[in-house]
Design a protein around this motif. Structure first.
Motif, PDB file in Angstrom:
ATOM      1  N   GLU A  10       0.818  -1.213   0.000  1.00 38.04           N
ATOM      2  CA  GLU A  10       0.000   0.000   0.000  1.00 38.04           C
ATOM      3  C   GLU A  10       0.851   1.263   0.000  1.00 38.04           C
ATOM      4  OE1 GLU A  10      -2.507  -0.696   3.399  1.00 38.04           O
ATOM      5  OE2 GLU A  10      -3.908  -1.933   2.232  1.00 38.04           O
ATOM      6  N   ASP A  39       2.270   1.901  -3.377  1.00 38.26           N
ATOM      7  CA  ASP A  39       1.271   1.907  -4.450  1.00 38.26           C
ATOM      8  C   ASP A  39       1.553   0.853  -5.515  1.00 38.26           C
ATOM      9  OD1 ASP A  39      -0.982   2.636  -5.937  1.00 38.26           O
ATOM     10  OD2 ASP A  39       0.124   4.161  -7.063  1.00 38.26           O
ATOM     11  N   PRO A  90      -0.370  -1.585  -6.583  1.00 35.38           N
ATOM     12  CA  PRO A  90      -1.458  -1.766  -7.548  1.00 35.38           C
ATOM     13  C   PRO A  90      -1.443  -0.711  -8.663  1.00 35.38           C
ATOM     14  CG  PRO A  90      -2.290  -2.035  -5.327  1.00 35.38           C
ATOM     15  CD  PRO A  90      -0.876  -1.508  -5.211  1.00 35.38           C
ATOM     16  N   LYS A 130       1.470  -4.020 -13.214  1.00 31.30           N
ATOM     17  CA  LYS A 130       0.297  -4.500 -13.967  1.00 31.30           C
ATOM     18  C   LYS A 130      -0.121  -5.920 -13.587  1.00 31.30           C
ATOM     19  CE  LYS A 130       0.715  -1.439 -17.788  1.00 31.30           C
ATOM     20  NZ  LYS A 130      -0.236  -0.841 -18.598  1.00 31.30           N
ATOM     21  N   ARG A 144      -0.078  -9.285 -10.719  1.00 26.99           N
ATOM     22  CA  ARG A 144      -0.330  -9.396  -9.274  1.00 26.99           C
ATOM     23  C   ARG A 144       0.429 -10.574  -8.678  1.00 26.99           C
ATOM     24  NH1 ARG A 144      -1.070  -5.136  -9.915  1.00 26.99           N
ATOM     25  NH2 ARG A 144      -2.844  -3.794  -9.593  1.00 26.99           N
ATOM     26  N   TRP A 149      -2.531 -10.715  -3.437  1.00 29.85           N
ATOM     27  CA  TRP A 149      -1.550 -10.912  -4.511  1.00 29.85           C
ATOM     28  C   TRP A 149      -1.172 -12.389  -4.559  1.00 29.85           C
ATOM     29  CZ3 TRP A 149       1.607  -7.059  -7.235  1.00 29.85           C
ATOM     30  CH2 TRP A 149       1.071  -5.772  -7.131  1.00 29.85           C
TER      31      TRP A 149
END
Length: 139
Positions: A80, A83, A85, A89, A91, A112
């Motif tokens: 988080e 950032d 996400p 592109k 996971r 993820w």
């Protein structure tokens, strides 16, 4: 007798060899010794990587597993804060082999996909296979 206290290094997401949003993400702790080793190993490839150092209070990954400083919560916090996400592109995260007991908890907590890599960073070239491309002078 010599006692080695944890020595924290840098934190966060770092691009290696012009990483793109599609490049693999390697995750490890923030022990300075670990960071020195992983950077030396990554200097032997031209392959692009993202390298995510999470806060383990400076413990090496094996000791972080013992002291429970490499946790699903610490991984989520780092995802988080950096950032991921918005910057990555895919996971999938590649974690050190010593974290394998936490694989399912890491996936459940972060959302993820977790791929467990080698125990020893020196085995990354073998683990990554054809993706690991040596610099032209070493081919």
């Amino acid at each position: 007798e010599i006692t080695q206290h944890p020595v924290p290094g840098i934190l966060g997401l770092h691009e290696i060899n012009e990483a793109s949003p599609e490049s693999p993400v390697l995750v490890t702790g923030n022990a300075l010794a670990t960071q020195d080793v992983i950077m030396a190993i990554l200097s032997t490839t031209t392959a692009p990587f993202h390298l995510l150092f999470i806060d383990c209070l400076g413990h090496t990954v094996d000791m972080a597993m013992i002291y429970e400083t490499f946790t699903p919560e610490k991984l989520l916090e780092s995802i988080e804060k950096n950032d991921l996400p918005g910057r990555i592109k895919h996971r999938e995260l590649i974690l050190p082999g010593a974290t394998s007991p936490l694989k399912d908890k890491m996936k459940a907590r972060t959302g993820w996909d977790i791929r467990i890599g080698p125990y020893c960073a020196g085995e990354l070239p073998l683990f990554m296979g054809e993706f690991w491309s040596p610099p032209p002078s070493r081919r």
